[in-house]
Structures are given as structure tokens and as C-alpha cells.
Design an enzyme around this catalytic site. Structure first.
Site, PDB file in Angstrom:
ATOM      1  N   CYS A  76       0.857  -1.189   0.000  1.00  0.00           N
ATOM      2  CA  CYS A  76       0.000   0.000   0.000  1.00  0.00           C
ATOM      3  C   CYS A  76       0.895   1.241   0.000  1.00  0.00           C
ATOM      4  O   CYS A  76       1.491   1.583   1.021  1.00  0.00           O
ATOM      5  CB  CYS A  76      -0.935  -0.012   1.217  1.00  0.00           C
ATOM      6  SG  CYS A  76      -1.945   1.473   1.317  1.00  0.00           S
ATOM      7  N   ASP A  86      -6.638   3.251  -4.640  1.00  0.00           N
ATOM      8  CA  ASP A  86      -7.074   3.367  -3.250  1.00  0.00           C
ATOM      9  C   ASP A  86      -7.523   4.806  -2.973  1.00  0.00           C
ATOM     10  O   ASP A  86      -6.907   5.751  -3.456  1.00  0.00           O
ATOM     11  CB  ASP A  86      -5.903   2.984  -2.341  1.00  0.00           C
ATOM     12  CG  ASP A  86      -6.350   2.610  -0.950  1.00  0.00           C
ATOM     13  OD1 ASP A  86      -7.556   2.508  -0.723  1.00  0.00           O
ATOM     14  OD2 ASP A  86      -5.472   2.416  -0.088  1.00  0.00           O
ATOM     15  N   TYR A 105     -13.954   6.672  -0.244  1.00  0.00           N
ATOM     16  CA  TYR A 105     -14.396   5.707  -1.245  1.00  0.00           C
ATOM     17  C   TYR A 105     -15.528   6.215  -2.135  1.00  0.00           C
ATOM     18  O   TYR A 105     -16.473   5.489  -2.421  1.00  0.00           O
ATOM     19  CB  TYR A 105     -14.768   4.387  -0.564  1.00  0.00           C
ATOM     20  CG  TYR A 105     -13.541   3.618  -0.100  1.00  0.00           C
ATOM     21  CD1 TYR A 105     -12.860   2.775  -0.972  1.00  0.00           C
ATOM     22  CD2 TYR A 105     -13.044   3.771   1.192  1.00  0.00           C
ATOM     23  CE1 TYR A 105     -11.732   2.080  -0.559  1.00  0.00           C
ATOM     24  CE2 TYR A 105     -11.910   3.076   1.610  1.00  0.00           C
ATOM     25  CZ  TYR A 105     -11.269   2.234   0.720  1.00  0.00           C
ATOM     26  OH  TYR A 105     -10.148   1.548   1.123  1.00  0.00           O
TER      27      TYR A 105
HETATM   28  C1  DNO Z   1      -8.411   1.568   4.173  1.00  0.00           C
HETATM   29  C2  DNO Z   1      -7.976   0.209   3.956  1.00  0.00           C
HETATM   30  C3  DNO Z   1      -7.796  -0.604   5.217  1.00  0.00           C
HETATM   31  C4  DNO Z   1      -7.540  -2.041   4.828  1.00  0.00           C
HETATM   32  C5  DNO Z   1      -7.284  -2.948   5.978  1.00  0.00           C
HETATM   33  C6  DNO Z   1      -6.838  -4.287   5.480  1.00  0.00           C
HETATM   34  O1  DNO Z   1      -8.857   2.204   3.270  1.00  0.00           O
HETATM   35  O2  DNO Z   1      -6.845   0.161   3.171  1.00  0.00           O
HETATM   36  O3  DNO Z   1      -8.939  -0.527   5.997  1.00  0.00           O
HETATM   37  O4  DNO Z   1      -8.656  -2.535   4.174  1.00  0.00           O
HETATM   38  O5  DNO Z   1      -6.340  -2.441   6.828  1.00  0.00           O
HETATM   39  O6  DNO Z   1      -6.994  -5.234   6.472  1.00  0.00           O
END
Ligand code: DNO
Length: 393
Positions: free
Chosen positions: A271, A351, A368
Site C-alpha cells: 500500500c 485506493d 471511497y
Molecule cells: C483503508 C484500507 C484498510 C484495509 C485494511 C486491510 O482504506 O486500506 O482498511 O482494508 O487495513 O486489512
């Protein structure tokens, strides 16, 4: 890169047909209705999978099966929850789902202080203001000895910040931190949160790492046997919060995890937005070091501000060198292809994104919305194409 899209559930403000219109049909999702620790039954998995299929999409990745707090603290019913975890993996495998993202952050998943920060040009983003966070810790949560975790200057700034807050702002900050973000859907009250915090009194980073390793030693063999690739998500933000240890924050941490169980089923969700918050995290170096077992990628960028504060920037601006990263991803894909790996294309989701244009005023999970993420995906797709063509990949 395989383009994927995080879609939560039927309450998501983005529909699966919206996603199909932008040429994505691979969905990243979870069983949000199942309490943490409970078994993911074949029936529930099938039900979600069928719904996604009926909309012309495919449930490609699980994000996440949450790890119950008892597993992290190794107290209470942790053995039972680990058994459930293993069984849930088996059930997913029998439904043909083979990538599972998870995290090991104590109590809170990701954390932001402002879920509606207006940037100059009029769009809204999410951000983390370290001083606001300290104000929460010292004066709202009133954690014991918390002031020792901060510099004298930070203590003063936090007090000044808190003194200017209205009751509504206090309530908003509290819910932003403890129960407003998707992923943190345990829905704590402030008092429950304090009680849970106490469970970590004797757990430092070393101990939490041991607990993670013990969890992996049980779960990874089951994942491996069932063809599942587990991929841990880094801490977001990647530093300790509220005195809680965080153990997936940098290269050394990830190395510890890889070493805990040497298996391709024990992998990483890379990430860029989470790791990129800390300047000393060299993203290209981290990507290269762990590339072999990166099973899932989240692409976004953050802009660092004073101290540990940051806000989420456009996908191609901010502190993350997206060009460099996408190039490395494509080179890794080529390497995998040449090695004959079937997983040579790595799934990626754009993301988070700005809340902008006609999305403003509509209801989405924070970070989101549709248009902001769609813009991010379009930019990343263009970048990918440009790099591929120019490097003959
Ligand atoms: C936020 C996400 C996190 C992710 C969790 C994975 O946007 O990237 O909530 O889903 O940490 O377990």
C-alpha cells in the site's frame, strides 16, 4: 496490473454496474456483516459471490478477514478464533477465492482525524492531523501518562487545539478516530475503547510481533494447502498510535513477517499510501525487497505536512513517486511472466480518492467515492500504458 475495485456491500454508494462501466469487473470485498472472529460460512460466501456475479462482476479478493483482538493479544478465545480463521480460508478456497488481505493493527484499523477536509480547489479529502490526534489522546480519551509519548511542544499545541474545540467538534473527532472508518466496524464507544486499550498494557511491539508470528505459523500452512495467498496490509499510518504497538510499518517489520513463515502464501499488500507517510520508508526499495510475494497493490499518494500530519493527495501527485513504482510493478510482472508464474499480473486497486464534482453530498464510505477513485484509476491506467510502451514491456 489487474484492475480491481473495492466494493463494500449493497450499502456502498458505488454500484457494481458503475464499476463495469469503467471496465472493471474484479471486485475486492469482505463479509462486512460477519462479526470479527466469527466463521465465514460457505452459505454467506456463496451469497455474496452470487450477488456480485449477478451484476456481471467477480469477487476476486477478500479485503479483509479481520483478525480478532483476542488473537492479537493471545487472550480469551484466541484458539477458537484462529480455528475459525483457518476454516474461513478453507471455505473461501472452495469458492475459488484465493487472495486474502488482512491487517494486524491493534484496536484500530486505519486512522484519520478529518474525513472532510476541503482543499483549496474545492475537493474534499481525508487527512491526519497529528496535533488533533494528540488532543484526542490527552483530553478526550485521557489516556494514562499519554503526555509522555509526545514532546513538550506537541503537548502545548494539543492543549491549544483542544481549548478551541466545540462540543460538536469533539464528538466528530472522537467518532472519526474510533468508529467512523470502514474496516473499523467494531463500533466502540469511548468507554469500551478505554477498556480495550488496557488489554495492551503489557504488549509491546516485540510481543505483538511474536503473536503475529504464532498466528502465521498456524494459518499459513492452511492457506498454502488451499492455494490461498495471504497478504498483510501495512499499518496506516505507519507509526504507533495511543501507545499501541504497530508492527507492519517499515522494511524491517515486513522482513520479520516474511521470515516468520517462509512461504509464498505469506505475502504483502503493498500500500503506497500507508507506507509512504514516513519519509524514511523508501518505497521502491521496499517494493523490490518483497516483490516476490506481493499479491495485491493499493495505489494512492499522501502529502506530508508538519510533524506527522498528512493529507491524501491525488494519485499521481504528493510524496509517492508513482512513475517509479508503476515501473517497478511492470518490471516485476515481466520477471514473473518469464519465470512461468501464473500470477504474473498483480491485482491493483486505486485506493481512496477525493470527494468531488457531483459526488459531493452523496453518501459514500470515507475515501471511497466514485469520481475521485475513477480519476485515480484513469491516471494510473494511462501511466501504465505509457511506461509499457516506452519500455517495450
Ligand atoms: C483503508 C484500507 C484498510 C484495509 C485494511 C486491510 O482504506 O486500506 O482498511 O482494508 O487495513 O486489512
Amino acid at each position: 496490473m489487474i484492475k480491481t475495485w473495492r466494493w463494500f456491500d449493497k450499502k456502498d454508494g458505488v454500484s457494481l454496474s458503475d464499476i463495469r462501466e469503467i471496465d472493471v469487473n474484479k471486485v475486492v470485498s469482505s463479509l462486512t456483516q460477519v462479526p470479527y472472529g466469527a466463521l465465514w460460512t460457505n452459505e454467506l460466501i456463496k451469497e455474496k459471490q452470487e450477488y456480485i456475479k449477478s451484476q456481471g462482476c467477480e469477487w476476486h479478493i477478500v479485503e479483509s478477514i479481520p483478525v480478532h483482538e483476542d488473537i492479537k493479544t493471545r487472550t480469551g478465545h484466541y484458539k477458537f478464533y484462529i480455528e475459525n480463521y483457518k476454516k474461513s480460508l478453507e471455505n473461501l478456497a472452495s469458492a475459488g477465492i484465493s487472495i486474502v488481505c488482512y491487517n494486524f493493527m491493534p484496536l484500530m484499523d486505519w486512522s484519520r482525524t478529518d474525513l472532510n477536509r476541503r482543499l483549496e480547489k474545492g475537493v474534499y479529502t481525508i487527512s491526519f492531523d497529528f496535533i488533533a490526534f494528540i488532543a484526542f489522546d490527552l483530553f478526550i480519551l485521557k489516556r494514562k501518562e499519554a503526555h509522555n509519548d509526545y514532546t513538550p511542544e506537541e503537548n502545548i499545541k494539543a492543549l491549544q487545539y483542544f481549548e478551541k474545540m466545540t462540543a460538536d467538534e469533539i464528538a466528530q473527532l472522537t467518532s472519526n478516530i474510533i468508529d467512523n472508518l470502514p474496516g473499523t466496524n467494531e463500533g466502540y464507544s469511548l468507554d469500551e475503547f478505554k477498556v480495550s486499550l488496557n488489554k495492551y498494557e503489557d504488549i509491546d511491539a516485540k510481543k505483538l510481533k511474536e503473536h503475529l508470528a504464532l498466528f502465521l505459523q498456524e494459518v499459513i500452512p492452511v492457506a498454502e494447502k488451499n492455494g490461498i495467498k495471504m497478504c498483510i496490509h501495512p499499518d496506516d499510518p505507519p507509526f504507533s498510535l495511543l501507545g499501541l504497538p504497530r508492527i507492519v510499518s517499515n522494511q524491517e517489520d515486513i522482513q520479520y513477517i516474511y521470515d516468520a513463515v517462509d512461504s509464498s502464501s505469506n505475502g504483502l499488500t503493498f500500500c503506497s499510501g500507508s507506507l509512504g507517510v514516513i519519509e524514511s520508508n523508501n518505497l521502491p526499495a521496499i517494493f523490490k525487497a518483497f516483490a516476490d510475494r506481493i499479491h495485491f497493490i493499493h495505489l494512492r499518494s499522501t502529502q506530508r505536512e508538519t510533524g506527522r500530519s498528512f493529507y491524501e493527495a491525488n494519485h499521481l501527485t504528493g510524496d509517492v513517486d508513482m512513475y517509479e513504482l508503476v515501473k517497478l510493478i511492470l518490471v516485476e510482472e515481466k520477471r514473473r511472466f518469464e519465470a512461468g508464474r501464473t500470477d504474473h499480473q498483480i491485482p491493483m486497486r486505486p485506493d481512496h480518492g477525493y470527494l468531488m464534482n457531483s459526488d459531493v453530498g452523496k453518501k459514500f464510505y470515507p475515501g471511497y467515492g466514485f469520481i475521485g477513485r475513477m480519476k485515480g484509476l484513469a491516471e494510473l491506467t494511462g501511466l501504465e500504458l505509457g511506461i509499457k510502451k516506452s519500455l517495450n514491456l
